[in-house]
Design an enzyme around this catalytic site. Structure first.
Site, PDB file in Angstrom:
ATOM      1  N   ASP A  15       0.737  -1.332   0.025  1.00 46.17           N
ATOM      2  CA  ASP A  15      -0.056   0.139  -0.033  1.00 46.17           C
ATOM      3  C   ASP A  15       0.911   1.211   0.031  1.00 46.17           C
ATOM      4  O   ASP A  15       1.838   1.527   0.575  1.00 46.17           O
ATOM      5  CB  ASP A  15      -0.795   0.091   1.340  1.00 46.17           C
ATOM      6  CG  ASP A  15      -2.231   0.695   1.305  1.00 46.17           C
ATOM      7  OD1 ASP A  15      -2.390   1.449   0.045  1.00 46.17           O
ATOM      8  OD2 ASP A  15      -2.855   1.017   2.258  1.00 46.17           O
ATOM      9  N   GLY A  18      -0.191   5.666  -4.198  1.00 48.68           N
ATOM     10  CA  GLY A  18      -0.736   6.748  -4.730  1.00 48.68           C
ATOM     11  C   GLY A  18      -0.336   7.784  -3.878  1.00 48.68           C
ATOM     12  O   GLY A  18       0.231   8.788  -4.363  1.00 48.68           O
ATOM     13  N   HIS A  32       2.277   3.552  -9.271  1.00 47.70           N
ATOM     14  CA  HIS A  32       1.931   1.898  -9.384  1.00 47.70           C
ATOM     15  C   HIS A  32       3.378   1.320 -10.201  1.00 47.70           C
ATOM     16  O   HIS A  32       3.766   0.180  -9.778  1.00 47.70           O
ATOM     17  CB  HIS A  32       0.634   1.693 -10.083  1.00 47.70           C
ATOM     18  CG  HIS A  32      -0.586   2.054  -9.287  1.00 47.70           C
ATOM     19  ND1 HIS A  32      -0.705   1.652  -8.144  1.00 47.70           N
ATOM     20  CD2 HIS A  32      -1.506   2.936  -9.716  1.00 47.70           C
ATOM     21  CE1 HIS A  32      -1.889   2.086  -7.592  1.00 47.70           C
ATOM     22  NE2 HIS A  32      -2.251   2.943  -8.360  1.00 47.70           N
ATOM     23  N   LEU A 126      10.845 -20.440  -4.552  1.00 47.89           N
ATOM     24  CA  LEU A 126       9.921 -19.518  -4.171  1.00 47.89           C
ATOM     25  C   LEU A 126       8.536 -19.737  -4.729  1.00 47.89           C
ATOM     26  O   LEU A 126       8.733 -19.632  -5.947  1.00 47.89           O
ATOM     27  CB  LEU A 126      10.458 -17.951  -3.915  1.00 47.89           C
ATOM     28  CG  LEU A 126       9.413 -17.000  -3.529  1.00 47.89           C
ATOM     29  CD1 LEU A 126       9.269 -17.102  -2.067  1.00 47.89           C
ATOM     30  CD2 LEU A 126       9.647 -15.538  -4.061  1.00 47.89           C
ATOM     31  N   SER A 189      -8.186  -4.964   5.151  1.00 52.35           N
ATOM     32  CA  SER A 189      -8.927  -4.698   3.842  1.00 52.35           C
ATOM     33  C   SER A 189      -9.116  -5.727   2.893  1.00 52.35           C
ATOM     34  O   SER A 189      -8.891  -5.902   1.709  1.00 52.35           O
ATOM     35  CB  SER A 189      -8.028  -3.585   2.943  1.00 52.35           C
ATOM     36  OG  SER A 189      -7.669  -2.411   3.633  1.00 52.35           O
TER      37      SER A 189
HETATM   38  C1  IPE Z   1      -5.442  -2.554  -0.282  1.00 50.26           C
HETATM   39  O1  IPE Z   1      -5.390  -1.427  -0.248  1.00 50.26           O
HETATM   40  C2  IPE Z   1      -5.504  -3.392  -1.664  1.00 50.26           C
HETATM   41  C3  IPE Z   1      -4.101  -3.742  -2.415  1.00 50.26           C
HETATM   42  C4  IPE Z   1      -2.990  -3.192  -1.779  1.00 50.26           C
HETATM   43  C5  IPE Z   1      -4.221  -4.140  -3.681  1.00 50.26           C
HETATM   44  P1  IPE Z   1      -6.257  -0.189  -0.603  1.00 50.26           P
HETATM   45  O2  IPE Z   1      -5.375   0.994  -0.548  1.00 50.26           O
HETATM   46  O3  IPE Z   1      -7.304  -0.430  -1.730  1.00 50.26           O
HETATM   47  O4  IPE Z   1      -7.175  -0.557   0.752  1.00 50.26           O
HETATM   48  P2  IPE Z   1      -8.030   0.602   1.557  1.00 50.26           P
HETATM   49  O5  IPE Z   1      -8.980   1.313   0.725  1.00 50.26           O
HETATM   50  O6  IPE Z   1      -6.926   1.941   1.963  1.00 50.26           O
HETATM   51  O7  IPE Z   1      -8.552  -0.043   2.771  1.00 50.26           O
HETATM   52  C1  IPE Z   2      -1.743   0.252  -3.430  1.00 53.85           C
HETATM   53  O1  IPE Z   2      -1.547   1.406  -3.249  1.00 53.85           O
HETATM   54  C2  IPE Z   2      -1.908  -0.451  -4.654  1.00 53.85           C
HETATM   55  C3  IPE Z   2      -3.356  -0.900  -4.962  1.00 53.85           C
HETATM   56  C4  IPE Z   2      -4.053  -0.882  -4.253  1.00 53.85           C
HETATM   57  C5  IPE Z   2      -3.532  -1.242  -6.347  1.00 53.85           C
HETATM   58  P1  IPE Z   2      -2.714   2.690  -3.578  1.00 53.85           P
HETATM   59  O2  IPE Z   2      -2.926   2.960  -4.772  1.00 53.85           O
HETATM   60  O3  IPE Z   2      -3.781   2.261  -2.515  1.00 53.85           O
HETATM   61  O4  IPE Z   2      -1.755   3.767  -2.777  1.00 53.85           O
HETATM   62  P2  IPE Z   2      -2.514   5.042  -1.558  1.00 53.85           P
HETATM   63  O5  IPE Z   2      -3.134   4.098  -0.492  1.00 53.85           O
HETATM   64  O6  IPE Z   2      -3.591   5.621  -2.457  1.00 53.85           O
HETATM   65  O7  IPE Z   2      -1.351   5.857  -1.266  1.00 53.85           O
HETATM   66 MG    MG Z   3      -4.060   2.407  -0.617  1.00 51.97          MG
END
Ligand code: IPE
Ligand code: IPE
Ligand code: MG
Length: 234
Positions: A15, A18, A32, A126, A189
């Protein structure tokens, strides 16, 4: 690092892509992309450290709520990953599996993923599971429906465990010993809800694109300092 207390199975909620991009004032999809580079590092690190199973959360059943631009960008990166990494994965004897319903992915991404699975299927190093269009609740519902369709009644815990993606289909992957989540969020999540019943959770503020082997080893060290009791006494 204590070698005799290595987690056998590490699960990772990758996570913060973004927020990493936002900090740099660049488009989310570049976050990403950087996240994918970090994933490559962690796959190789896991293989070097001697972890047997690595399961990463790449796309959740709830991530469809994002813009079509972002969702499409994530799937395109998956294709790019397969194209650039297939050789290195094979060189490192990594076997790739996927968990989640990837039938809903765009055809190009689906085919690439299938290629990746097929061409690494004989590797015995792995085991790298990519969770794509994965949701823990959807996984349990799907499993229970399959049990019903097969005429099962009096369903046991073992039946449910076997019916999950991580069950019979993939040769019964053991439950994660360690669940890591990056970016400072401390929630599950909808990831591996059944399988994480007794996993150790370790959180870090590091955003996923900044993840590297050193930080990964630090998190494993935290795991190694935990006392797992499973409801019993130590
Ligand atoms: C969980 O992260 C899903 C992935 C890392 C693929 P999210 O960013 O989607 O989760 P929330 O919305 O913060 O709970
Ligand atoms: C995790 O990063 C990747 C996916 C959920 C696909 P995010 O895109 O959720 O990044 P943040 O949480 O917005 O920083
Ligand atoms: Mg996220």
């Amino acid at each position: 690092m204590v070698d005799n207390n290595m987690p056998k199975h590490v699960a990772v909620i990758m996570d913060g892509n973004g927020r990493w991009a936002k900090k740099k004032n660049i488009p989310r999809v570049m976050g990403h992309n950087a996240g994918m580079q970090a994933m490559k590092k962690i796959v190789i690190a896991s293989s070097q450290i001697g972890i047997k199973y690595l399961t990463v959360y790449a796309f959740s059943t709830e991530n469809w709520k994002r813009s079509s631009e972002e969702v499409g960008g994530i799937f395109n990166l998956l294709i790019k990953y397969v194209n650039s990494e297939l050789k290195e994965l094979n060189d490192n004897n990594v076997k790739v599996n996927s968990i989640g319903d990837y039938s809903l992915l765009p055809k190009s991404a689906r085919n690439k993923l299938q290629d990746l699975i097929d061409s690494t299927k004989d590797n015995d190093g792995l085991i790298f599971n990519i969770a794509i269009n994965y949701g823990g609740r959807a996984e349990i519902v799907r499993g229970v429906n399959n049990l019903i369709a097969n005429g099962k009644s009096e369903i046991t815990e073992e039946d449910i465990a076997n019916s999950l993606y991580t069950g019979d289909e993939l040769g019964n992957i053991p439950d994660p010993d360690l669940l890591i989540r990056t970016s400072g969020e401390e929630r599950i999540s909808n990831f591996l809800l059944w399988q994480c019943a007794y996993s150790e959770f370790v959180f870090t503020d590091v955003l996923w694109p900044d993840m590297d082997k050193e930080e990964f080893v630090r998190l494993i060290n935290i795991y190694q300092s935990r006392n797992r009791r499973y409801g019993g006494r130590s």
